[in-house]
Scaffold this motif. Structure first.
Motif, PDB file in Angstrom:
ATOM      1  N   ASP A 143       0.836  -1.197   0.000  1.00  0.00           N
ATOM      2  CA  ASP A 143       0.000   0.000   0.000  1.00  0.00           C
ATOM      3  C   ASP A 143       0.870   1.246   0.000  1.00  0.00           C
ATOM      4  OD1 ASP A 143      -0.314   1.565   2.873  1.00  0.00           O
ATOM      5  OD2 ASP A 143       0.314  -0.518   3.135  1.00  0.00           O
ATOM      6  N   ALA A 144       0.281   2.335  -0.451  1.00  0.00           N
ATOM      7  CA  ALA A 144       0.928   3.643  -0.448  1.00  0.00           C
ATOM      8  C   ALA A 144      -0.163   4.709  -0.498  1.00  0.00           C
ATOM      9  CB  ALA A 144       1.848   3.787  -1.660  1.00  0.00           C
ATOM     10  N   PRO A 145       0.069   5.865   0.124  1.00  0.00           N
ATOM     11  CA  PRO A 145      -0.914   6.950   0.022  1.00  0.00           C
ATOM     12  C   PRO A 145      -1.191   7.249  -1.451  1.00  0.00           C
ATOM     13  CG  PRO A 145       0.800   7.496   1.611  1.00  0.00           C
ATOM     14  CD  PRO A 145       1.242   6.251   0.901  1.00  0.00           C
ATOM     15  N   HIS A 146      -2.451   7.462  -1.781  1.00  0.00           N
ATOM     16  CA  HIS A 146      -2.810   7.645  -3.188  1.00  0.00           C
ATOM     17  C   HIS A 146      -3.677   8.893  -3.402  1.00  0.00           C
ATOM     18  CE1 HIS A 146      -3.323   6.357  -7.312  1.00  0.00           C
ATOM     19  NE2 HIS A 146      -4.637   6.450  -7.187  1.00  0.00           N
ATOM     20  N   TYR A 147      -4.830   8.938  -2.759  1.00  0.00           N
ATOM     21  CA  TYR A 147      -5.686  10.118  -2.805  1.00  0.00           C
ATOM     22  C   TYR A 147      -5.478  10.854  -1.484  1.00  0.00           C
ATOM     23  CZ  TYR A 147      -8.082   7.883  -6.737  1.00  0.00           C
ATOM     24  OH  TYR A 147      -8.381   7.290  -7.943  1.00  0.00           O
ATOM     25  N   HIS A 148      -4.819  12.008  -1.559  1.00  0.00           N
ATOM     26  CA  HIS A 148      -4.411  12.722  -0.356  1.00  0.00           C
ATOM     27  C   HIS A 148      -5.498  13.672   0.145  1.00  0.00           C
ATOM     28  CE1 HIS A 148      -0.227  11.322  -0.678  1.00  0.00           C
ATOM     29  NE2 HIS A 148      -0.504  11.294  -1.977  1.00  0.00           N
ATOM     30  N   LYS A 149      -5.587  13.745   1.463  1.00  0.00           N
ATOM     31  CA  LYS A 149      -6.607  14.559   2.121  1.00  0.00           C
ATOM     32  C   LYS A 149      -6.657  15.982   1.560  1.00  0.00           C
ATOM     33  CE  LYS A 149      -8.206  15.990   6.673  1.00  0.00           C
ATOM     34  NZ  LYS A 149      -8.123  15.709   8.116  1.00  0.00           N
ATOM     35  N   GLU A 150      -5.525  16.641   1.492  1.00  0.00           N
ATOM     36  CA  GLU A 150      -5.512  18.034   1.037  1.00  0.00           C
ATOM     37  C   GLU A 150      -5.511  18.146  -0.487  1.00  0.00           C
ATOM     38  OE1 GLU A 150      -6.153  20.470   3.058  1.00  0.00           O
ATOM     39  OE2 GLU A 150      -6.041  19.133   4.795  1.00  0.00           O
ATOM     40  N   ASP A 151      -4.677  17.359  -1.158  1.00  0.00           N
ATOM     41  CA  ASP A 151      -4.528  17.484  -2.611  1.00  0.00           C
ATOM     42  C   ASP A 151      -5.766  17.050  -3.394  1.00  0.00           C
ATOM     43  OD1 ASP A 151      -1.928  18.281  -2.113  1.00  0.00           O
ATOM     44  OD2 ASP A 151      -1.062  16.326  -2.576  1.00  0.00           O
ATOM     45  N   HIS A 152      -6.431  16.002  -2.919  1.00  0.00           N
ATOM     46  CA  HIS A 152      -7.535  15.425  -3.696  1.00  0.00           C
ATOM     47  C   HIS A 152      -8.913  15.638  -3.073  1.00  0.00           C
ATOM     48  CE1 HIS A 152      -3.921  13.026  -4.877  1.00  0.00           C
ATOM     49  NE2 HIS A 152      -4.370  13.428  -6.045  1.00  0.00           N
TER      50      HIS A 152
END
Length: 178
Positions: A143-152
């Motif tokens: 796993d890896a961060p994909h849809y970021h809280k601030e960016d997306h």
């Protein structure tokens, strides 16, 4: 028995492709499964009709108690799971994993070499499901961060981690045995 349905006689559980008439019941199930994101009833209706080959409904005694929406990612050998919902009355039966196994064994997902989904870090039930699924099939989970809280999400939703489970090439025999 047709490949698009499965019945476990012991508990009257049926896994099948959804019909457009299932849209309202799917929507109600998702709404009852907090903290799942609620889509519109229309979205669930379209999923049940247009993506029925890569979605599954679980019924227990004729009532919709489980749902997975998914699709093959265009131009990739990857099956994407959008949402997994298991109603309270069907929890503890291993239904989420049964539905995943059912979906990856369908003809429509035969070419998939990986299953992907997104999960927030605090969703312990989803992490448990996909880790268990990976162990059962002998796949690797990353796993890896994909849809970021601030960016997306403009700060309105927690970061979603892209989870990838490899599907072994000899998946059919292994998955049927699970």
């Amino acid at each position: 028995m047709p490949k698009d349905s499965f019945t476990a006689p012991a508990d009257a559980l049926t896994l099948r492709k959804p019909e457009k008439t299932d849209g309202a019941a799917i929507w109600e199930l998702v709404r009852a499964c907090k903290p799942l994101d609620e889509n519109s009833m229309y979205c669930n209706l379209v999923q049940a009709e247009h993506f029925r080959d890569t979605c599954v409904v679980a019924e227990l005694d004729g009532e919709v108690v489980g749902w997975i929406s998914g699709h093959m990612i265009p131009n990739e050998d990857t099956f994407f799971v959008w949402q997994v919902a298991v109603g309270e009355q069907a929890r503890g039966l291993g239904l989420g994993k049964q539905m995943l196994l059912h979906l990856v064994n369908r003809d429509e997902t035969t070419e998939a070499r990986a299953l992907k989904t997104t999960i927030t870090k605090d969703n312990a039930a989803s992490w448990g499901l996909f880790r268990s699924f990976a162990r059962t099939i002998g796949g690797d989970l990353s796993d890896a961060p994909h849809y970021h809280k601030e960016d997306h999400f403009g700060g309105h939703h927690d970061t979603e981690h892209l989870v990838t489970v490899t599907l072994p090439r000899k998946q059919a025999a292994k998955l049927r045995a699970a």
